[in-house]
Scaffold this motif. Structure first.
Motif, PDB file in Angstrom:
ATOM      1  N   LEU A  22      -9.319   9.027  -7.863  1.00  0.00           N
ATOM      2  CA  LEU A  22     -10.154   9.889  -7.636  1.00  0.00           C
ATOM      3  C   LEU A  22     -11.371   9.284  -6.713  1.00  0.00           C
ATOM      4  N   ALA A  23     -11.594   8.078  -6.854  1.00  0.00           N
ATOM      5  CA  ALA A  23     -12.726   7.389  -5.975  1.00  0.00           C
ATOM      6  C   ALA A  23     -12.324   6.214  -5.586  1.00  0.00           C
ATOM      7  N   SER A  24     -11.209   6.121  -4.997  1.00  0.00           N
ATOM      8  CA  SER A  24     -10.843   4.760  -4.668  1.00  0.00           C
ATOM      9  C   SER A  24     -10.574   4.548  -2.962  1.00  0.00           C
ATOM     10  N   THR A  25     -11.118   3.435  -2.665  1.00  0.00           N
ATOM     11  CA  THR A  25     -11.113   2.901  -1.055  1.00  0.00           C
ATOM     12  C   THR A  25      -9.362   2.832  -0.753  1.00  0.00           C
ATOM     13  N   ILE A  26      -9.292   3.021   0.552  1.00  0.00           N
ATOM     14  CA  ILE A  26      -7.869   2.623   1.032  1.00  0.00           C
ATOM     15  C   ILE A  26      -7.277   1.276   0.561  1.00  0.00           C
ATOM     16  N   GLU A  27      -8.212   0.128   0.671  1.00  0.00           N
ATOM     17  CA  GLU A  27      -7.608  -1.079   0.305  1.00  0.00           C
ATOM     18  C   GLU A  27      -7.722  -1.099  -1.132  1.00  0.00           C
ATOM     19  N   GLU A  28      -8.465  -0.628  -1.909  1.00  0.00           N
ATOM     20  CA  GLU A  28      -8.127  -0.491  -3.674  1.00  0.00           C
ATOM     21  C   GLU A  28      -6.573  -0.093  -3.754  1.00  0.00           C
ATOM     22  N   TRP A  29      -6.414   1.099  -3.014  1.00  0.00           N
ATOM     23  CA  TRP A  29      -5.123   1.983  -3.114  1.00  0.00           C
ATOM     24  C   TRP A  29      -4.043   0.987  -2.971  1.00  0.00           C
ATOM     25  N   LEU A  30      -4.114   0.319  -1.543  1.00  0.00           N
ATOM     26  CA  LEU A  30      -3.002  -0.681  -1.102  1.00  0.00           C
ATOM     27  C   LEU A  30      -2.899  -1.850  -2.277  1.00  0.00           C
ATOM     28  N   MET A  31      -4.039  -2.262  -3.023  1.00  0.00           N
ATOM     29  CA  MET A  31      -4.045  -3.327  -3.880  1.00  0.00           C
ATOM     30  C   MET A  31      -3.251  -2.843  -5.167  1.00  0.00           C
ATOM     31  N   SER A  32      -3.239  -1.451  -5.344  1.00  0.00           N
ATOM     32  CA  SER A  32      -2.405  -0.975  -6.515  1.00  0.00           C
ATOM     33  C   SER A  32      -0.785  -1.251  -6.151  1.00  0.00           C
ATOM     34  N   ALA A  33      -0.710  -0.688  -5.082  1.00  0.00           N
ATOM     35  CA  ALA A  33       0.684  -0.608  -4.369  1.00  0.00           C
ATOM     36  C   ALA A  33       1.096  -2.279  -4.407  1.00  0.00           C
ATOM     37  N   GLU A  34       0.367  -3.077  -4.142  1.00  0.00           N
ATOM     38  CA  GLU A  34       0.742  -4.449  -4.138  1.00  0.00           C
ATOM     39  C   GLU A  34       0.984  -5.019  -5.499  1.00  0.00           C
ATOM     40  N   TYR A  35       0.164  -4.606  -6.582  1.00  0.00           N
ATOM     41  CA  TYR A  35       0.619  -4.853  -8.052  1.00  0.00           C
ATOM     42  C   TYR A  35       2.172  -4.584  -8.122  1.00  0.00           C
ATOM     43  N   ILE A  36       2.631  -3.383  -7.629  1.00  0.00           N
ATOM     44  CA  ILE A  36       3.952  -2.962  -8.276  1.00  0.00           C
ATOM     45  C   ILE A  36       5.113  -3.779  -7.183  1.00  0.00           C
ATOM     46  N   MET A  37       4.575  -3.994  -6.063  1.00  0.00           N
ATOM     47  CA  MET A  37       5.430  -4.763  -4.970  1.00  0.00           C
ATOM     48  C   MET A  37       5.345  -6.309  -5.342  1.00  0.00           C
ATOM     49  N   ALA A  38       4.330  -6.862  -5.956  1.00  0.00           N
ATOM     50  CA  ALA A  38       4.365  -8.253  -6.245  1.00  0.00           C
ATOM     51  C   ALA A  38       5.166  -8.476  -7.676  1.00  0.00           C
ATOM     52  N   GLY A  39       5.440  -7.354  -8.270  1.00  0.00           N
ATOM     53  CA  GLY A  39       6.338  -7.514  -9.579  1.00  0.00           C
ATOM     54  C   GLY A  39       7.882  -7.480  -9.040  1.00  0.00           C
ATOM     55  N   GLY A  40       8.225  -7.289  -7.914  1.00  0.00           N
ATOM     56  CA  GLY A  40       9.582  -7.020  -7.136  1.00  0.00           C
ATOM     57  C   GLY A  40       9.969  -5.631  -7.076  1.00  0.00           C
ATOM     58  N   ASN A  41       9.148  -4.757  -7.311  1.00  0.00           N
ATOM     59  CA  ASN A  41       9.590  -3.273  -6.806  1.00  0.00           C
ATOM     60  C   ASN A  41       8.940  -2.900  -5.633  1.00  0.00           C
ATOM     61  N   GLU A  42       9.702  -3.026  -4.566  1.00  0.00           N
ATOM     62  CA  GLU A  42       9.128  -2.384  -3.246  1.00  0.00           C
ATOM     63  C   GLU A  42       9.107  -0.950  -3.000  1.00  0.00           C
ATOM     64  N   ASN A  43       9.832  -0.318  -3.642  1.00  0.00           N
ATOM     65  CA  ASN A  43      10.060   1.352  -3.620  1.00  0.00           C
ATOM     66  C   ASN A  43       8.701   1.958  -3.829  1.00  0.00           C
ATOM     67  N   VAL A  44       7.820   1.843  -3.042  1.00  0.00           N
ATOM     68  CA  VAL A  44       6.338   2.489  -3.262  1.00  0.00           C
ATOM     69  C   VAL A  44       6.076   3.608  -2.245  1.00  0.00           C
ATOM     70  N   ILE A  45       5.858   4.762  -2.766  1.00  0.00           N
ATOM     71  CA  ILE A  45       5.388   5.863  -1.777  1.00  0.00           C
ATOM     72  C   ILE A  45       3.845   6.072  -2.158  1.00  0.00           C
ATOM     73  N   LEU A  46       3.160   6.239  -1.252  1.00  0.00           N
ATOM     74  CA  LEU A  46       1.660   6.520  -1.371  1.00  0.00           C
ATOM     75  C   LEU A  46       1.445   8.158  -1.204  1.00  0.00           C
ATOM     76  N   CYS A  47       0.479   8.505  -1.946  1.00  0.00           N
ATOM     77  CA  CYS A  47       0.204   9.853  -1.724  1.00  0.00           C
ATOM     78  C   CYS A  47      -1.439  10.018  -1.954  1.00  0.00           C
ATOM     79  N   GLU A  48      -1.612  10.525  -0.773  1.00  0.00           N
ATOM     80  CA  GLU A  48      -3.166  11.080  -0.656  1.00  0.00           C
ATOM     81  C   GLU A  48      -3.396  12.303  -1.367  1.00  0.00           C
ATOM     82  N   ARG A  49      -4.233  12.545  -2.056  1.00  0.00           N
ATOM     83  CA  ARG A  49      -4.462  13.826  -2.968  1.00  0.00           C
ATOM     84  C   ARG A  49      -6.058  14.266  -3.009  1.00  0.00           C
TER      85      ARG A  49
END
Ligand code: PEP
Ligand code: MN
Length: 337
Positions: free
Chosen positions: A210-237
């Motif tokens: 709701l109030a996240s910067t683009i970098e914070e959003w990408l860091m959340s994607a990084e959490y998923i990818m760091a665990g080994g799941n690289e199938n991430v789709i971003l959604c701007e809402r």
């Protein structure tokens, strides 16, 4: 750190550099791109002797990656990522159209909507079963029964399903029941949930907080990818701003920003971004014109009586009209519906 190999580097030379990096205790992600191979290096790279690496005749250059997101970074993976989902995909030339109600409400409702959006060109069916509601007294979704109804709609239409997961306890069930797991805006920084999803192989649609910067959003994607799941789709809402006229403010500039910073596909949800059904079409067109890889749109067959988000839901007929109008916009930017 990234190591960019020369375009003419052979497979043996790439392997030699990878082995050398691994010998330094680092982990390496090899990306064989259209033009050259890029090695994404993770771990404690501070002591790595970059000038020694650059002496290899097969190495073009070595660069430090200053951003905190690595696997999500375009520098690590210069080509666009296309996330494969069954026999379809998100990313690439063809736009993804994810359509359906905010919440699954009944068998008749979800089947009717699924059949009608499919006929208009939707490529995925969305539907909330577990709903993150501001009020504990509001409709919380049909939960497991809702997921079963979504599966029924999938059997009838062939549309793959996107649905929101809220609890780490339900990961296994969602892995079995849906095609894409949605992480909602409110859970974008639920790090335990993100870690759990990192262990999964399911594609994850990660909504912007709701109030996240683009970098914070990408860091959340990084959490998923760091665990080994690289199938991430971003959604701007849409994000919270001082503006009260719209439910949120659609950050269209996030689209080119994400395209520059990351290789991950990005879709846009103009329904939650605006909160108003009549704004969905212009914002959907704007999102595609700005380079989005697809849209997530709330469609309801009886918006006035919807249990959730009726005011921002468009009818199946309006969705049909939207898809037709989108064809022209898509063509202008070299995409197709
Ligand atoms: C939704 O997609 O229905 C939803 C709750 O979205 P968001 O997390 O973006 O608010
Ligand atoms: Mn909704």
């Amino acid at each position: 750190m990234i190591v960019i190999m020369k375009p003419q580097a052979t497979q043996d030379e790439v392997t030699q550099i990878v082995d050398e990096l691994k010998g330094m205790g680092l982990s390496v992600q090899t990306n064989t791109g259209v033009e050259c191979t890029v090695l994404g290096v993770l771990g404690n790279t501070v002591d790595a002797d970059t000038s020694a690496l650059e002496l290899h005749p097969s190495v073009d250059r070595v660069m430090r990656v200053s951003e905190p997101f690595k696997k999500a970074n375009r520098k690590f993976h210069p080509d666009d990522t296309v996330v494969k989902i069954g026999n379809t995909a998100i990313g690439g030339r063809k736009l993804s159209l994810i359509a359906g109600p905010c919440s699954v409400e009944s068998e008749e409702q979800i089947i009717d909507i699924a059949e009608r959006v499919k006929a208009s060109g939707a490529t995925f069916l969305r539907g909330g079963a577990f709903k993150p509601r501001t009020s504990p007294y509001a409709f919380q979704g049909m939960q497991f029964e809702g997921l079963e109804l979504l599966q029924e709609a999938k059997r009838k239409t062939g549309l793959p399903i996107v649905s929101e997961l809220m609890s780490p306890k339900h990961v296994e069930f969602f892995e079995y029941a849906v095609d894409v797991i949605q992480v909602g805006a409110r859970n974008m920084q639920n790090f335990d949930l993100l870690k759990e999803l990192g262990r999964s192989k399911k594609p994850i649609l990660l909504k912007r907080g709701l109030a996240s910067t683009i970098e914070e959003w990408l860091m959340s994607a990084e959490y998923i990818m760091a665990g080994g799941n690289e199938n991430v789709i971003l959604c701007e809402r849409g994000i919270r701003t001082f503006e009260q006229y719209t439910r949120n403010t659609l950050d269209l500039s996030a689209i080119p920003a994400i395209k520059k910073m990351s290789h991950l596909p990005i879709v846009v949800d103009p329904s939650h971004a605006t909160g108003m059904h009549w704004m969905v079409l212009p914002m959907a067109m704007a999102a595609i014109a700005a380079g989005a890889d697809g849209l997530m749109i709330e469609v309801h067959n009886d918006p006035k009586n919807a249990k959730c988000d009726g005011p921002q839901s468009i009818t199946p007929d309006a969705f049909c009209d939207l898809v037709n109008k989108l064809r022209q916009t898509a063509e202008v930017v070299g995409r197709e519906v």
